[in-house]
Design an enzyme around this catalytic site. Structure first.
Site, short mmCIF file in Angstrom:
data_model
loop_
_atom_site.label_atom_id
_atom_site.label_comp_id
_atom_site.label_asym_id
_atom_site.label_seq_id
_atom_site.Cartn_x
_atom_site.Cartn_y
_atom_site.Cartn_z
N ALA A 183 -4.27 37.53 -21.55
CA ALA A 183 -3.93 38.93 -21.77
C ALA A 183 -2.74 39.03 -22.72
O ALA A 183 -1.91 38.13 -22.79
CB ALA A 183 -3.59 39.61 -20.45
N ASP A 184 -2.70 40.15 -23.42
CA ASP A 184 -1.54 40.46 -24.24
C ASP A 184 -1.34 41.97 -24.22
O ASP A 184 -2.32 42.72 -24.17
CB ASP A 184 -1.69 39.96 -25.67
CG ASP A 184 -0.38 40.03 -26.44
OD1 ASP A 184 0.66 39.60 -25.89
OD2 ASP A 184 -0.37 40.54 -27.57
N THR A 185 -0.09 42.37 -24.26
CA THR A 185 0.27 43.78 -24.25
C THR A 185 1.38 43.99 -25.26
O THR A 185 2.36 43.24 -25.27
CB THR A 185 0.75 44.21 -22.85
OG1 THR A 185 -0.32 43.99 -21.92
CG2 THR A 185 1.17 45.67 -22.82
#
Length: 189
Positions: free
Chosen positions: A68-70
């Site tokens: 995941a990346d935000t």
């Protein structure tokens, strides 16, 4: 077995919150936006690279890895994690009184395929005075967080309005993640 390619305590907490059983796989993926890459493509690429890197170090047959990346985005500029207190203050001053986007993408990678989903949220911050910014930075919370704030802690006081996913702003969009895991038989209903 499901693995999470992240050391983020927030991502671990969010998966645990919905009862997902998983192990951590440690990865080190550079997070640098390439020239001409859109913010959404950048976030997706980094999340995918994390999941792929996690799968690459596992020898277990049937392993599935979440990456995941935000990122916080304002005027097509990606606000990553601040380097120090001064950098955090600059970010918060730029976000002050503005609406920004938070893009959060999750990838599920196995040896037989790769799937992703993205959450896009719009966050409104009120105008922040210097005293508020200084006090917030003093909590230590801005460090290690995209855009120099955490919606799940003291930073909640800096959010006037959220249109989108609370968990996505935290770092892993749970609705989208659960949908991916369910569709591949990794969690029940």
């Amino acid at each position: 077995m499901l693995y999470l390619a992240s050391q983020s305590p927030r991502r671990r907490q969010l998966l645990e919150q919905i009862g997902v059983t998983f192990r951590i796989v440690d990865v080190d993926v550079p997070e640098h936006r390439t020239l001409g890459e859109s913010p959404r493509d950048y976030v997706s690429r980094v999340a995918r690279e994390k999941a792929r890197a996690g799968l690459a170090v596992l020898e277990e047959h049937g392993a599935a890895v979440l990456g995941a990346d935000t990122e916080v985005v304002l005027d097509d500029e990606v606000f990553g994690k601040p380097d120090d207190a001064e950098d955090a203050a600059v970010m918060l001053r730029r976000l002050s009184g503005r609406v920004h986007e938070v893009i959060s993408t999750v990838w599920l990678v196995t040896r037989s395929g790769e799937w992703s989903d993205t959450s896009l949220s719009r966050v409104t911050m009120p105008t922040l005075d210097n005293a508020t910014i200084t006090a917030y930075i003093a909590t230590g919370e801005p460090f290690g967080k995209a855009g120099a704030y955490g919606i799940q802690g003291h930073g909640a006081k800096l959010i006037e309005h959220l249109d989108g996913s609370h968990s996505g702003v935290m770092g892993m969009p749970i609705y989208e993640t659960a949908r991916l895991l369910r569709s591949h038989g990794l969690i029940g209903a």
